[in-house]
Design a protein around this motif. Sequence first.
Motif, short mmCIF file in Angstrom:
data_model
loop_
_atom_site.label_atom_id
_atom_site.label_comp_id
_atom_site.label_asym_id
_atom_site.label_seq_id
_atom_site.Cartn_x
_atom_site.Cartn_y
_atom_site.Cartn_z
N LEU A 122 0.84 -1.19 0.00
CA LEU A 122 0.00 0.00 0.00
C LEU A 122 0.89 1.25 0.00
O LEU A 122 0.67 2.19 -0.77
CB LEU A 122 -0.91 -0.01 1.23
CG LEU A 122 -2.02 1.05 1.24
CD1 LEU A 122 -2.84 1.05 -0.03
CD2 LEU A 122 -2.94 0.83 2.44
N HIS A 123 1.91 1.20 0.86
CA HIS A 123 2.84 2.32 0.94
C HIS A 123 3.51 2.56 -0.40
O HIS A 123 3.69 3.71 -0.84
CB HIS A 123 3.88 2.03 2.03
CG HIS A 123 4.83 3.16 2.24
ND1 HIS A 123 4.50 4.30 2.94
CD2 HIS A 123 6.11 3.35 1.83
CE1 HIS A 123 5.53 5.13 2.94
NE2 HIS A 123 6.52 4.57 2.29
N GLN A 124 3.85 1.46 -1.08
CA GLN A 124 4.48 1.57 -2.40
C GLN A 124 3.56 2.29 -3.39
O GLN A 124 4.00 3.17 -4.14
CB GLN A 124 4.79 0.15 -2.91
CG GLN A 124 5.59 0.11 -4.20
CD GLN A 124 5.71 -1.31 -4.77
OE1 GLN A 124 5.68 -2.29 -4.05
NE2 GLN A 124 5.83 -1.40 -6.09
N MET A 125 2.28 1.93 -3.36
CA MET A 125 1.33 2.56 -4.28
C MET A 125 1.13 4.03 -3.93
O MET A 125 1.13 4.89 -4.83
CB MET A 125 -0.01 1.82 -4.27
CG MET A 125 0.06 0.46 -4.95
SD MET A 125 -1.54 -0.38 -5.12
CE MET A 125 -1.87 -0.91 -3.43
N VAL A 126 1.02 4.33 -2.63
CA VAL A 126 0.85 5.73 -2.20
C VAL A 126 2.04 6.56 -2.69
O VAL A 126 1.86 7.66 -3.23
CB VAL A 126 0.72 5.83 -0.66
CG1 VAL A 126 0.87 7.27 -0.18
CG2 VAL A 126 -0.63 5.26 -0.21
N GLU A 127 3.25 6.04 -2.50
CA GLU A 127 4.45 6.80 -2.88
C GLU A 127 4.58 6.94 -4.39
O GLU A 127 4.96 8.00 -4.89
CB GLU A 127 5.71 6.11 -2.34
CG GLU A 127 5.95 6.39 -0.87
CD GLU A 127 5.90 7.89 -0.54
OE1 GLU A 127 5.01 8.28 0.25
OE2 GLU A 127 6.71 8.67 -1.07
N SER A 128 4.26 5.88 -5.13
CA SER A 128 4.46 5.95 -6.58
C SER A 128 3.35 6.74 -7.27
O SER A 128 3.54 7.19 -8.41
CB SER A 128 4.56 4.55 -7.18
OG SER A 128 3.36 3.86 -6.97
N PHE A 129 2.23 6.95 -6.60
CA PHE A 129 1.13 7.72 -7.19
C PHE A 129 1.37 9.23 -7.06
O PHE A 129 0.86 10.04 -7.83
CB PHE A 129 -0.19 7.34 -6.50
CG PHE A 129 -1.42 7.92 -7.14
CD1 PHE A 129 -2.22 8.83 -6.46
CD2 PHE A 129 -1.79 7.55 -8.43
CE1 PHE A 129 -3.37 9.37 -7.05
CE2 PHE A 129 -2.93 8.07 -9.04
CZ PHE A 129 -3.72 8.98 -8.34
N LYS A 130 2.21 9.59 -6.07
CA LYS A 130 2.49 11.00 -5.81
C LYS A 130 3.03 11.70 -7.08
O LYS A 130 2.56 12.79 -7.41
CB LYS A 130 3.51 11.06 -4.67
CG LYS A 130 3.54 12.32 -3.87
CD LYS A 130 4.31 12.05 -2.55
CE LYS A 130 4.83 13.33 -1.95
NZ LYS A 130 5.50 13.10 -0.66
#
Lengths: 238, 240
Positions: free
Chosen positions: B79-87
């Motif tokens: 989830l953290h990976q998706m949050v960071e890569s969506f930024k």
Amino acid sequence: MCTLEKRGDLFLLTLTGDDEHRFHPDTISSVLSLLEQAKSQSTRGSVLITTAHGKFFSNGFDLAWAQAAGSQTGAVNRMHQMVESFKPVIAALFDLPMPTIAALNGHAAASGLMFALSHDYVFMRNDRGVLYMSEVDLGLPLPDYFAAMFAAKIGTSIAKRELLLSGKKIKGEEAVALGIVDSAAHDSVEGVVEATVSLGESLAAKKWNGEVYASIRKSLYPGLCAMLSLTAKIAASP
Amino acid sequence: MCTLEKRGNLFLLTLTGDNEHRFNPDAIATILSLLGQAKSQAKRGSVLITTGHGKFFSNGFDLAWAQASGSLTGAAERLHQMVESFKPVVGALLDLPMPTIAALNGHAAAAGLMLALSHDYIFMRKDRGVLYMSEVDIGLSMPDYFAAMVRSKIGTSAARREVLLSGKKIRGEEAVALGIVDSAAHDSAEGVVEATVGLAEKLAAKKWNGDVYASIRKSLYPELCEILGLKATIFATPKL
């Protein structure tokens, strides 16, 4: 160019002459000097109303004067000079120890609109006059304190976008709907000025402590005030 | 998954397929790449319209992919990976040197609503489709840039509360009333797209300098831009 009259409690600042009232270094100094005069003469119950003659409230900086420099670098320097010297005018309005009302006789564009928005209340005509931020059409990015003003004074994202990113010329009714001005109820300059005088008189009757009024006003806009180097706190004996 | 077409001045970014258009790392990378392409081909008069096929604009991050990691720690990491890569996707939209319009064909939830809010204009359907920030219902706290986006783009305290703290599914008419979207006048996806194309053509006709447009846009949202690592000032040669 501009005059300051006193009518009872009301200070009336007028941009005179039937022209675009563009802000040029001389006009900017005159306006600043008159605001300082109003500040020095202020008492409990003072109110400022700013208006102008003719079709324009103000059409912004004197771009023709900038271009008359004769070179691209010269023009940019002159623009920069006007942007920098205008900042204290905005600061002086935010700092003014009395309520301030802009009575728009006509069009307010770019720094002319900034000038209007620096007042606590803005009244415009229903039938004539538009608000216009020309920068996107002219290809000019916004000076930092312009952006801070809009962030501070214009509430919704949609209103900010309409004003700054659409190149739209916004008429009275829409300006009220977007929450940019307080009133666009009158179909004549006289009507607008009369309405602002009436508002001015009801504010004057409160006989507020002007220093406290200014302090509270500044505390609403901390980001903008920091940029204008204005401090918000004063010690007042309540 | 998603496509970028050019129609005259208009760039049309479409989330394809009749599914929830959830953002997993592949979808995110593709969108970022297509936005990069639009940016590199931008000229005066360019406009972006983003839309989707089917019932969903986007239903947010791919939580199923996160859970498929098999452990709680693994899921949190994904989830953290998706949050960071969506930024950077949000950053790319705020930085895009042209006006941007989201044409919502259907539901926009969580990161899907963030994608919509990253545009200058949002049009949605009147008859179908809701806006929904699911975080409070799922028990997920808000990434910093999500909160900054909502603070920047949603004007009133009451509207922000309705969006973030009520778990409400907000339909077109209410979304307009709350000042979240610009229009919910059309009763079909085609109607919405047609309206956005109409707006886009008017904006394109202005032939604005895209870098200046993006600079002014970013200067409206200094806090959000800072969180996204975007700079707002540029030196432009004005049309004096």
